[in-house]
Design an enzyme around this catalytic site. Structure first.
Site, mmCIF file in Angstrom:
data_model
loop_
_atom_site.group_PDB
_atom_site.id
_atom_site.type_symbol
_atom_site.label_atom_id
_atom_site.label_comp_id
_atom_site.label_asym_id
_atom_site.label_seq_id
_atom_site.Cartn_x
_atom_site.Cartn_y
_atom_site.Cartn_z
ATOM 1 N N CYS A 216 0.878 -1.168 0.000
ATOM 2 C CA CYS A 216 0.000 0.000 0.000
ATOM 3 C C CYS A 216 0.918 1.222 0.000
ATOM 4 C CB CYS A 216 -0.891 -0.013 1.237
ATOM 5 S SG CYS A 216 -1.706 1.576 1.470
ATOM 6 N N GLU B 266 6.464 0.033 -13.499
ATOM 7 C CA GLU B 266 5.095 0.014 -14.044
ATOM 8 C C GLU B 266 4.052 0.429 -13.006
ATOM 9 O OE1 GLU B 266 4.503 -3.741 -16.097
ATOM 10 O OE2 GLU B 266 5.495 -2.940 -17.854
ATOM 11 N N CYS C 239 -6.311 0.533 -3.791
ATOM 12 C CA CYS C 239 -6.140 -0.164 -2.517
ATOM 13 C C CYS C 239 -7.303 0.245 -1.617
ATOM 14 C CB CYS C 239 -4.802 0.212 -1.879
ATOM 15 S SG CYS C 239 -4.614 -0.453 -0.204
ATOM 16 N N CYS D 109 -7.680 -0.302 1.708
ATOM 17 C CA CYS D 109 -7.421 -0.333 3.149
ATOM 18 C C CYS D 109 -8.020 0.928 3.786
ATOM 19 C CB CYS D 109 -5.921 -0.455 3.429
ATOM 20 S SG CYS D 109 -4.995 1.064 3.205
ATOM 21 N N CYS E 161 -6.228 4.196 2.920
ATOM 22 C CA CYS E 161 -6.487 4.714 1.566
ATOM 23 C C CYS E 161 -7.903 5.294 1.477
ATOM 24 C CB CYS E 161 -6.255 3.634 0.516
ATOM 25 S SG CYS E 161 -4.505 3.248 0.316
ATOM 26 N N GLU F 276 11.355 -1.300 -21.826
ATOM 27 C CA GLU F 276 11.303 -2.753 -22.016
ATOM 28 C C GLU F 276 10.732 -2.993 -23.405
ATOM 29 O OE1 GLU F 276 9.066 -4.699 -18.931
ATOM 30 O OE2 GLU F 276 10.079 -3.590 -17.343
ATOM 31 N N TRP G 151 2.350 -14.873 -17.699
ATOM 32 C CA TRP G 151 1.012 -14.480 -17.228
ATOM 33 C C TRP G 151 -0.046 -15.228 -18.020
ATOM 34 C CZ3 TRP G 151 3.130 -12.514 -13.310
ATOM 35 C CH2 TRP G 151 4.242 -11.682 -13.434
HETATM 36 C C1 GLA Z 1 6.479 -5.955 -17.402
HETATM 37 C C2 GLA Z 1 7.390 -5.719 -16.226
HETATM 38 C C3 GLA Z 1 8.592 -6.614 -16.204
HETATM 39 C C4 GLA Z 1 8.209 -8.011 -16.612
HETATM 40 C C5 GLA Z 1 7.578 -7.977 -17.972
HETATM 41 C C6 GLA Z 1 7.285 -9.331 -18.569
HETATM 42 O O1 GLA Z 1 6.725 -5.176 -18.474
HETATM 43 O O2 GLA Z 1 7.796 -4.399 -16.070
HETATM 44 O O3 GLA Z 1 9.140 -6.593 -14.926
HETATM 45 O O4 GLA Z 1 7.352 -8.533 -15.668
HETATM 46 O O5 GLA Z 1 6.376 -7.256 -17.851
HETATM 47 O O6 GLA Z 1 6.364 -10.052 -17.881
HETATM 48 ZN ZN ZN Z 2 -3.956 1.201 1.144
#
Ligand code: GLA
Ligand code: ZN
Length: 648
Positions: free
Chosen positions: A107, A142, A148, A150, A153, A300, A309
């Site tokens: 949090c 990211e 959140c 809680c 928040c 990235e 994922w």
């Molecule tokens: C995101 C994240 C990375 C990694 C990639 C790939 O972009 O910033 O840390 O987890 O996805 O899964």
């Molecule tokens: Zn919170």
């Protein structure tokens, strides 16, 4: 133009570090991002810091002329921290604390989290102050506009509302809380939108404010970290790596306090069934450039098949690694880092592929990457070049939130509406900026203002002035619908845009995934879907009519002369041909150069230096293509980019 990689030295045996640094240097890697998840190695015990290992890796890189980007590790507090402060873990909508052992689950409003975050960030920044190898800082990883739930928040949300509305009476009025006896008689009754009810059960005005709050909240967190870093390590630029997630913070506000924009770019490796969807990441890149209207970084970039994922996806086909990076340059990036140097052999992400596979034998993708590094070096002359665009597409975070809160009809998605017009620009080789609706757009010739749903009077005022002074404006359905609180405006649509459009909406029909035939004034057939505004021209000419349903013959697309400018209104969601036609006309009105004969999925963008115009021609398709630009014919392999330069 710089190429870099994302690297996790803490995941690998020390014996690999030097080999990696050697191979990077030999390949042409100029930047390495590290440490953004390595809190438990930099502070193994409460208050005990260890930067020795990181110093050693940085030295290996610096000795080989490679700079580093350091990430603050605040997405991953160590487990010893949660053991002390179990209530620093985020709470989900149902009131359950989420689990530790993953990442990004803290949090950000928890005072102890802030205290520990401050300490590690300051230690790191102080430790690396003056280290010439450090080229930039990345805040966290990211960052999202976290929801959140809680108590802390929730309190913070109430505080935000108090500041904005002063009294519960004013808040009740703004939200229309009389509905369902939702009127507050004290601040304690105000709750964030808890619980697993569909969003549709919540008050849309409350929901919009909650999204605005969540965005401001995370931006405060990132600005706070930026100021900590700058105080300890002055002179080094600070950014954060952003992406298009479910709850996006308002990028325009977020990057105001940061030195440059960085974005994580993962174009799909499996080409979508709908070939037009291939070009959607060009839209993302233009949006990122538009955030600061300046060159940006990819922090990235796609290196191998995604897959942690979700089950593993296809590997990038030959040409994609190189082509998508060059495409980022073509759209205004000047630095591209690949995620990641090596494919992890441990942890949750071991099937998200890097440049080097588990085999540790450089393969096809690596060879292509090495080749890209050589090309990037030869593009040094582009540094500091500009993308000059005469066309802008307006983007609004209020609309992004409001459309997610109340989806308009089956299949209707705000981003996609913007992409449709963007695609038409791409098909015609028009440089286009995607910019905030709050920006000054007076310098453009054509402003495309799709779905101006939540009305900010300042923005609608500027659009009026722009058109009056001779600009071309393209408006679409769902404009002028809501006031600033996300309540419906009681006047004929498109509300404040009615005079500009020279037309009003007599009735609308949300047709979802159904299709409706359309017919142009010249007999050309098109198709509409999702939405139909049945328009009544009030001075505007009708360009396209509905050719089906009970409103056959009614206007679907109009154009109005508004003082010195022209205003198009597109009342439906058209097919590719419709947007192409309107953009051709609008570009023609504004005297812009277009490339009407580009083959499908070939993209043309230009960057201008002091003495050159560089034209990037990119083949998005898995088929070879041939294209003629200003009399020059080029053959392009799948995902190949060619660059032609000329004098301005
Ligand atoms: C995101 C994240 C990375 C990694 C990639 C790939 O972009 O910033 O840390 O987890 O996805 O899964
Ligand atoms: Zn919170």
């Amino acid at each position: 133009m710089r190429i870099g990689v994302d690297y996790y030295p803490e995941h690998w045996d020390k014996s690999l570090w030097e080999q990696d640094a050697d191979l990077m240097a030999k390949t042409g890697v100029r930047l390495v991002r590290m440490a953004e998840f390595a809190w438990s190695r930099m502070e193994p015990k409460d208050g005990v810091f260890d930067f020795g290992w990181l110093d050693e890796v940085i030295r290996l890189f610096a000795d080989r002329g490679i700079s580093v980007v350091l990430g603050t590790p605040t997405a991953c507090p160590p487990l010893w921290f949660y053991e002390k402060y179990p209530d620093a873990v985020m709470v989900d909508r149902d009131g359950q604390r989420i689990r530790t052992g993953i990442r990004g689950h803290r949090c950000i409003n928890h005072p102890e989290f802030r205290r520990y975050a401050r300490r590690i960030v300051e230690h790191m920044a102080r430790h690396y102050a003056g280290n010439k190898a450090v080229a930039a800082w990345q805040i966290d990883n990211e960052l999202e506009a976290y929801h959140c739930f809680c108590d802390r928040c929730a309190d913070s949300f109430r505080g935000w509302l108090k500041e904005k509305y002063s009294t519960v009476e004013a808040l009740n009025r703004a939200y229309g809380n009389v509905v369902w006896s939702g009127e507050y008689s004290s601040w304690n009754q105000v709750q964030p939108p808890f619980g697993h009810y569909p969003d549709a059960w919540m008050n849309p005005a409350l929901m919009l404010d909650y999204n605005r709050f969540a965005s401001e909240n995370v931006i405060r967190f990132s600005s706070w970290q930026a100021s900590l870093i700058r105080r300890q390590c002055p002179g080094v630029p600070v950014t954060t790596n952003t992406w298009f997630c479910e709850h996006m913070p308002d990028f325009y506000q977020e990057f105001k306090d940061l030195d440059f924009v960085a974005y994580d770019n993962y174009p799909p490796t499996r080409l979508p069934e709908d070939p037009e969807a291939c070009v959607s990441h060009a839209f993302h890149l233009d949006l990122m450039r538009g955030v600061k209207r300046a060159p940006f970084w990819i922090m990235e970039q796609l290196s191998g098949g995604p897959g942690c994922w979700m089950p593993m996806c296809r590997m990038p086909s030959p040409g994609m690694i190189r082509g998508y990076a060059l495409q980022a340059f073509a759209h205004g990036a000047d630095t591209v880092l690949f995620f990641r140097w090596r494919t992890a052999s441990i942890g949750a992400e071991m099937h998200w592929h890097g440049l080097l596979d588990h085999s540790n034998v450089p393969g096809r993708r690596f060879t292509e990457f090495a080749n890209l590094c050589t090309t990037a070096k030869s593009l040094a002359f582009l540094q500091g070049s500009e993308i000059k665009a005469s066309v802008a597409i307006l983007f609004s975070f209020d609309n992004e939130y409001a459309f997610k809160i109340q989806p308009q009809t089956e299949g209707y998605y705000y981003f996609e509406q913007l992409q449709r017009v963007h695609r038409a620009c791409m098909e015609l080789g028009l440089n286009v900026d995607v910019v905030s609706e709050k920006e000054d757009f007076s310098g453009y010739r054509v402003v495309i203002a799709p779905e101006m749903y939540v009305t900010d009077p300042a923005v609608s005022g500027r659009l009026h002035t722009f058109a009056r002074q001779g600009g071309t404006v393209i408006l679409t359905a769902r404009s002028g619908v809501k006031d600033i609180h996300n309540n419906a405006v009681m006047s004929p649509l498109p509300g404040v845009y009615r005079d500009m459009a020279g037309a009003s909406v007599a009735e609308y029909n949300p047709i979802g995934r159904d299709q409706i035939p359309l017919i142009g004034a010249d007999g050309q057939a098109y198709r509409g879907t999702q939405w139909c505004d049945i328009l009544e021209p009030e001075g505007a000419e009708t360009l396209v009519r509905y050719d089906g349903d009970y409103y056959r013959g009614s206007a679907a697309v109009t154009r109005n002369r508004f003082d010195r400018g022209l205003v198009y209104y597109i009342g439906t969601v058209g097919d590719e041909a419709l947007y192409r036609r309107i953009l051709m006309d609008a570009a023609g009105d504004a005297g812009l150069e277009v490339y009407p004969d580009l083959p499908p999925l070939v993209e043309v963008t230009t960057r201008t230096t002091a003495d050159k115009v560089c034209c990037f021609v990119f083949n998005h398709s898995p088929e070879p293509r041939s294209v003629t630009i200003r009399g020059e014919t080029l053959s392009l392999e799948p995902f190949e980019m060619k660059i032609i330069t000329r004098n301005p």
